[in-house]
Design a protein around this motif. Structure first.
Motif, PDB file in Angstrom:
ATOM      1  N   CYS A 113      -1.487  -7.616  10.639  1.00 48.49           N
ATOM      2  CA  CYS A 113      -0.417  -8.289   9.905  1.00 48.49           C
ATOM      3  C   CYS A 113      -0.824  -8.582   8.466  1.00 48.49           C
ATOM      4  O   CYS A 113      -0.029  -9.093   7.699  1.00 48.49           O
ATOM      5  CB  CYS A 113      -0.009  -9.579  10.601  1.00 48.49           C
ATOM      6  SG  CYS A 113      -1.201 -10.896  10.422  1.00 48.49           S
ATOM      7  N   GLY A 114      -2.046  -8.253   8.099  1.00 47.63           N
ATOM      8  CA  GLY A 114      -2.445  -8.414   6.704  1.00 47.63           C
ATOM      9  C   GLY A 114      -3.357  -9.598   6.439  1.00 47.63           C
ATOM     10  O   GLY A 114      -3.528 -10.005   5.287  1.00 47.63           O
ATOM     11  N   LYS A 115      -3.962 -10.148   7.471  1.00 50.26           N
ATOM     12  CA  LYS A 115      -4.849 -11.295   7.281  1.00 50.26           C
ATOM     13  C   LYS A 115      -6.041 -10.920   6.407  1.00 50.26           C
ATOM     14  O   LYS A 115      -6.384 -11.628   5.451  1.00 50.26           O
ATOM     15  CB  LYS A 115      -5.362 -11.827   8.637  1.00 50.26           C
ATOM     16  CG  LYS A 115      -4.268 -12.195   9.612  1.00 50.26           C
ATOM     17  CD  LYS A 115      -4.811 -12.756  10.896  1.00 50.26           C
ATOM     18  CE  LYS A 115      -5.652 -11.801  11.718  1.00 50.26           C
ATOM     19  NZ  LYS A 115      -4.902 -10.663  12.274  1.00 50.26           N
ATOM     20  N   SER A 116      -6.663  -9.796   6.750  1.00 46.97           N
ATOM     21  CA  SER A 116      -7.831  -9.370   5.967  1.00 46.97           C
ATOM     22  C   SER A 116      -7.436  -9.062   4.536  1.00 46.97           C
ATOM     23  O   SER A 116      -8.157  -9.405   3.592  1.00 46.97           O
ATOM     24  CB  SER A 116      -8.477  -8.132   6.592  1.00 46.97           C
ATOM     25  OG  SER A 116      -8.998  -8.446   7.854  1.00 46.97           O
ATOM     26  N   THR A 117      -6.282  -8.418   4.379  1.00 43.67           N
ATOM     27  CA  THR A 117      -5.808  -8.103   3.033  1.00 43.67           C
ATOM     28  C   THR A 117      -5.658  -9.381   2.223  1.00 43.67           C
ATOM     29  O   THR A 117      -6.097  -9.458   1.069  1.00 43.67           O
ATOM     30  CB  THR A 117      -4.459  -7.362   3.116  1.00 43.67           C
ATOM     31  OG1 THR A 117      -4.580  -6.299   4.049  1.00 43.67           O
ATOM     32  CG2 THR A 117      -4.050  -6.832   1.774  1.00 43.67           C
ATOM     33  N   PRO A 166      -1.012 -11.692  14.324  1.00 41.01           N
ATOM     34  CA  PRO A 166      -1.408 -10.556  15.160  1.00 41.01           C
ATOM     35  C   PRO A 166      -2.201  -9.539  14.351  1.00 41.01           C
ATOM     36  O   PRO A 166      -2.152  -9.526  13.128  1.00 41.01           O
ATOM     37  CB  PRO A 166      -0.074  -9.964  15.631  1.00 41.01           C
ATOM     38  CG  PRO A 166       0.936 -10.456  14.659  1.00 41.01           C
ATOM     39  CD  PRO A 166       0.449 -11.770  14.152  1.00 41.01           C
ATOM     40  N   SER A 167      -2.889  -8.685  15.064  1.00 38.93           N
ATOM     41  CA  SER A 167      -3.714  -7.656  14.435  1.00 38.93           C
ATOM     42  C   SER A 167      -2.859  -6.779  13.519  1.00 38.93           C
ATOM     43  O   SER A 167      -1.755  -6.409  13.893  1.00 38.93           O
ATOM     44  CB  SER A 167      -4.349  -6.818  15.538  1.00 38.93           C
ATOM     45  OG  SER A 167      -5.584  -6.355  15.140  1.00 38.93           O
ATOM     46  N   PHE A 212       0.869  -1.177   0.000  1.00 39.97           N
ATOM     47  CA  PHE A 212       0.000   0.000   0.000  1.00 39.97           C
ATOM     48  C   PHE A 212       0.896   1.214   0.000  1.00 39.97           C
ATOM     49  O   PHE A 212       1.912   1.246   0.684  1.00 39.97           O
ATOM     50  CB  PHE A 212      -0.864   0.054   1.268  1.00 39.97           C
ATOM     51  CG  PHE A 212      -1.933  -0.982   1.312  1.00 39.97           C
ATOM     52  CD1 PHE A 212      -3.020  -0.922   0.459  1.00 39.97           C
ATOM     53  CD2 PHE A 212      -1.866  -2.023   2.228  1.00 39.97           C
ATOM     54  CE1 PHE A 212      -4.019  -1.873   0.508  1.00 39.97           C
ATOM     55  CE2 PHE A 212      -2.860  -2.981   2.284  1.00 39.97           C
ATOM     56  CZ  PHE A 212      -3.935  -2.904   1.425  1.00 39.97           C
TER      57      PHE A 212
HETATM   58  N1  LIG Z   1      -6.718   0.192   1.828  1.00 38.67           N
HETATM   59  C1  LIG Z   1      -5.583   0.278   2.541  1.00 38.67           C
HETATM   60  N2  LIG Z   1      -4.739   1.304   2.357  1.00 38.67           N
HETATM   61  C2  LIG Z   1      -3.587   1.397   3.071  1.00 38.67           C
HETATM   62  N3  LIG Z   1      -3.202   0.508   3.990  1.00 38.67           N
HETATM   63  C3  LIG Z   1      -4.018  -0.534   4.237  1.00 38.67           C
HETATM   64  C4  LIG Z   1      -5.245  -0.708   3.527  1.00 38.67           C
HETATM   65  N4  LIG Z   1      -5.842  -1.846   3.987  1.00 38.67           N
HETATM   66  C5  LIG Z   1      -5.013  -2.328   4.924  1.00 38.67           C
HETATM   67  N5  LIG Z   1      -3.927  -1.563   5.065  1.00 38.67           N
HETATM   68  C6  LIG Z   1      -2.794  -1.821   5.987  1.00 38.67           C
HETATM   69  O1  LIG Z   1      -2.380  -3.142   5.802  1.00 38.67           O
HETATM   70  C7  LIG Z   1      -2.075  -3.751   7.025  1.00 38.67           C
HETATM   71  C8  LIG Z   1      -2.872  -5.037   7.173  1.00 38.67           C
HETATM   72  O2  LIG Z   1      -4.205  -4.761   7.402  1.00 38.67           O
HETATM   73  P1  LIG Z   1      -5.270  -5.917   7.583  1.00 38.67           P
HETATM   74  O3  LIG Z   1      -5.181  -6.835   6.441  1.00 38.67           O
HETATM   75  O4  LIG Z   1      -6.609  -5.312   7.821  1.00 38.67           O
HETATM   76  O5  LIG Z   1      -4.749  -6.620   8.919  1.00 38.67           O
HETATM   77  P2  LIG Z   1      -5.469  -7.719   9.815  1.00 38.67           P
HETATM   78  O6  LIG Z   1      -6.720  -8.148   9.162  1.00 38.67           O
HETATM   79  O7  LIG Z   1      -4.460  -8.808   9.946  1.00 38.67           O
HETATM   80  O8  LIG Z   1      -5.703  -7.085  11.150  1.00 38.67           O
HETATM   81  C9  LIG Z   1      -2.400  -2.760   8.108  1.00 38.67           C
HETATM   82  O9  LIG Z   1      -1.200  -2.203   8.568  1.00 38.67           O
HETATM   83  C10 LIG Z   1      -3.217  -1.707   7.417  1.00 38.67           C
HETATM   84  O10 LIG Z   1      -2.923  -0.446   7.937  1.00 38.67           O
END
Ligand SMILES: Nc1ncnc2c1ncn2[C@@H]1O[C@H](COP(=O)(O)OP(=O)(O)O)[C@@H](O)[C@H]1O
Ligand SMILES: [Mg+2]
Lengths: 365, 294
Positions: free
Chosen positions: B66-70, B63-64, B35
């Motif tokens: 770390c990019g799991k949702s991504t 951990p929170s 990103f």
């Molecule tokens: N659309 C976005 N733009 C910029 N940074 C993002 C975006 N989505 C997620 N991030 C960053 O990517 C990292 C992983 O986010 P996320 O996947 O939500 O983590 P998790 O689900 O493991 O808690 C975080 O540091 C977040 O700030």
């Protein structure tokens, strides 16, 4: 809730007790201490009382000003002119003039003129307005060819209806498209935002030149006044839709059009509906201007005429009717809305129940 | 990548040998996602590779932040990777589709549709007739035990019930893989435990592969066949663990030696960053009374 808990030693014992305390009917405590706690929901009874008061208070004030002789009443209504040449029965004179003339009469040995305290002609008493309201529907207009009150109002309603309808036919789809597709938003919204700062009435002369002097330019003014706001408001409402719903639909295999029609439209429908109610209110504010361009018509013309004849009770009757029409329309739309959106929370059934509990969360569970 | 941390006994080894004999459903290859926000680059996922086998229950733990949702959003097709590819049954994934069902952490039921209509949504989107969609939806609703609520609106349901409907709605499309992003994260402990048991039951009875994201160690050990542990900064696969806890699972196993050992191992993988945080922010003493709380 510490203010309501009993004195020491008797504090609620179990959670269940506490829960019971919180859900017992509290209508009895109409005037609780925390009646003005920010954002705290009101009980049903309190709401009902407040709604009635909001109508009653202005009426009571009006009655006091109209019927209690020593409140305001800056004029004297002549009952017996005695020997004053320009005093005639039923005319209104300033208190000062009245006193002055009576002083003169006293010096010349004539009996004083008689009169009663009165309010100016522009503030009729409630009963006069009610009477005018009734009479305006039963007595024909003064001059041949002048419209009756109900004809004027009907004409105004038609102008509003057509203006708002045309505006919505274009504004609603455009607003939704702007809100859904950033491309269309970038293309359309800046221009719309620019034009919306031009007051609709400035287009009056232009509208008359293009569309003639009858109803078309009036409808055009309502259209111009509503349309640009409508696009922006609805685009914003659409953008507020929870994007995770769209993502959920995508993972369920919905295509672009399906998302537009099966997710965006139903998803914004509740907010869209209330936007439309607010916009309809705005459309009314353009009515007066619209009706004065070209040939005057509708309620604005009626009010102007009555003011010329100095029949202010008719003016008030007319203004009151407009308010009543607006209010009833809004309540009616609210009522219809409840039927249209069965998934909405805090449902209240019935017209009057809806009237008294609009927009607030009912306390009882 | 080493997936061996405890000496595997023969049973566990054969179980995973059998699992890996199955066809690969999801193949993630060298997935990288960066990103750029406000000029500075940030790598959310760094060369992630793993495979999920048919009917496997895989948990992704980390951990929170770390990019799991991504990761799961890219697999679902809701985000695009910077580089790398994702193959579903050997075909490259391009955008979202009904072959990958998704259950989100936030409740994403359509509030204007009843439970039944929500479950019918995907079937209708794919052009099923109303009657077929309806009868299939009812079967799925029955499966998640919500027959009584088929005509309720989402706002009338509890959080756990909403997620059950969301599962039914995703499964009704018969996806190749079910992606779940911390689906029980917002639930209270009891409903979460209940939902975990439900999910295992559903998984047992329905032909579906599950990729389940969580940051809850117990949840990961309780549910999974294998656990993909992600590290932070940048997030790489730190380990792919073959969960030795035998199936069928039940909550009594939480105290078993295998369970504890697995849990402990995960904790060591995940927790070091937390210790750092504590060191970085020393908390000043702000009380004068009582110095004996510990
Ligand atoms: N659309 C976005 N733009 C910029 N940074 C993002 C975006 N989505 C997620 N991030 C960053 O990517 C990292 C992983 O986010 P996320 O996947 O939500 O983590 P998790 O689900 O493991 O808690 C975080 O540091 C977040 O700030
Ligand atoms: Mg997340």
């Amino acid at each position: 809730m510490s203010s309501t808990s009993p004195p020491n030693g008797e504090r609620s014992t179990t959670l269940v007790d506490q829960a019971k305390k919180q859900t017992r009917p509290i209508d009895k405590h109409l005037f609780r201490k925390n009646l003005l706690a920010p954002f705290s929901p009101l009980t049903h009874l309190t709401q009902t009382v407040m709604v009635w008061l909001s109508f009653l208070l202005p009426i009571v004030v009006w009655c006091i000003v109209s019927y209690v002789p020593f409140v305001w009443h800056p004029l004297i209504k002549i009952t017996d002119p005695s020997k004053v040449s320009y005093f005639k029965p039923d005319i209104l004179v300033e208190k000062k003039t009245f006193a002055l003339e009576n002083e003169k009469l006293g010096k010349s040995g004539f009996p004083p003129a008689q009169g009663i305290p009165a309010n100016p002609v522009f503030l009729p008493a409630p009963h006069e307005v009610v009477l005018a309201l009734y009479k305006s529907f039963t007595t024909p207009p003064r001059r041949n060819g002048e419209p009756w009150l109900h004809e004027s109002i009907w004409h105004s309603i038609q102008i509003i209806f057509w203006g708002f309808l045309w505006s919505s036919i274009f504004g609603v789809p455009l607003g939704i498209l702007c809100g859904t597709f950033p491309l269309i938003s970038r293309l359309g919204e800046p221009a719309v935002d620019f034009i919306r700062y031009m007051p609709a009435p400035v287009f009056g002369a232009l509208a008359v030149a293009v569309m003639g002097i009858y109803d078309s330019p009036k409808i055009a003014i309502i259209f111009l006044g509503t349309f640009f706001q409508q696009v922006l408001v609805i685009a914003n409402t659409t953008r507020k839709l929870d994007t995770s719903l769209i993502e959920a639909a995508q993972t369920l295999g919905a295509g672009r059009l399906q998302i537009l029609f099966k997710v965006v439209l139903p998803g914004i429908s509740v907010d869209l509906y209330s936007d439309m109610r607010i916009l309809l209110g705005w459309a009314w504010t353009y009515l007066t201007v619209a009706e004065l361009i070209g040939t005057s018509s509708g309620i604005s013309y009626f009010i102007n005429q009555q003011a010329k004849y100095r029949v202010y009770d008719n003016v008030f009757a007319c203004i009151f009717l407009i308010g009543l029409i607006g209010f009833t329309t809004d309540r009616l739309l609210d009522f219809i809305g409840r039927g249209l959106f069965p998934w909405k929370q805090n449902q209240n059934s019935g017209f009057f129940k809806g009237l008294f509990t609009s927009n607030s969360k009912a306390l009882e569970t | 990548m080493n997936s061996q941390y405890l000496p595997q006994n023969q049973d566990v080894a054969t179980r995973f040998a059998k699992l890996k004999d199955r066809p690969v459903v999801l193949d993630v290859r060298n997935l990288t996602k960066g990103f750029s926000s406000g000029g500075n680059q940030h790598t959310a996922l760094d060369r992630i590779s793993f495979q999920v086998f048919r009917r496997e229950f895989m948990c992704v733990l980390g951990p929170s932040g770390c990019g799991k949702s991504t990761l799961i959003r890219i697999i679902a097709g809701l985000d695009t990777p910077t580089s790398g590819e994702i193959l579903l049954d050997g075909n490259q994934v391009q955008g979202p589709g009904s072959d990958r069902g998704m259950v989100f952490q936030s409740y994403t039921l359509f509030p204007w549709l009843t439970v039944k209509k929500n479950v019918m949504f995907g079937l209708r989107m794919s052009g099923q007739s109303l009657s077929v969609a309806e009868s299939e939806a009812l079967e799925w609703i029955d499966l998640v035990g919500l027959k009584k609520f088929k005509n309720s609106y989402p706002h009338q349901l509890s959080g756990g019930m909403k997620q059950r409907v969301a599962i039914a709605r995703a499964l009704a499309n018969r996806p190749r893989i079910l992606l779940m992003d911390e689906p029980f994260g917002a639930l209270d402990a009891q409903s979460r435990a209940q939902m975990q048991a439900y999910l295992l039951d559903i998984w047992k009875n329905v032909d579906v592969t599950i990729l389940f994201i969580t940051h809850d160690l117990d949840e990961a050990v309780y549910l999974s066949d294998r656990i993909l542990v992600l590290g932070t900064n940048p997030s790489r696969v730190s380990e792919l663990i073959e969960n030795p806890v035998p199936r069928p699972r039940n909550r009594a196993q939480f105290t078993s030696a295998t369970f504890r050992a697995t849990h402990h191992h995960l904790e060591e993988l995940i927790h070091p960053p937390c210790a750092e945080v504590q060191e970085r922010f020393p908390i000043p003493r702000m009380t004068t009374i009582g110095d004996d709380v510990e």
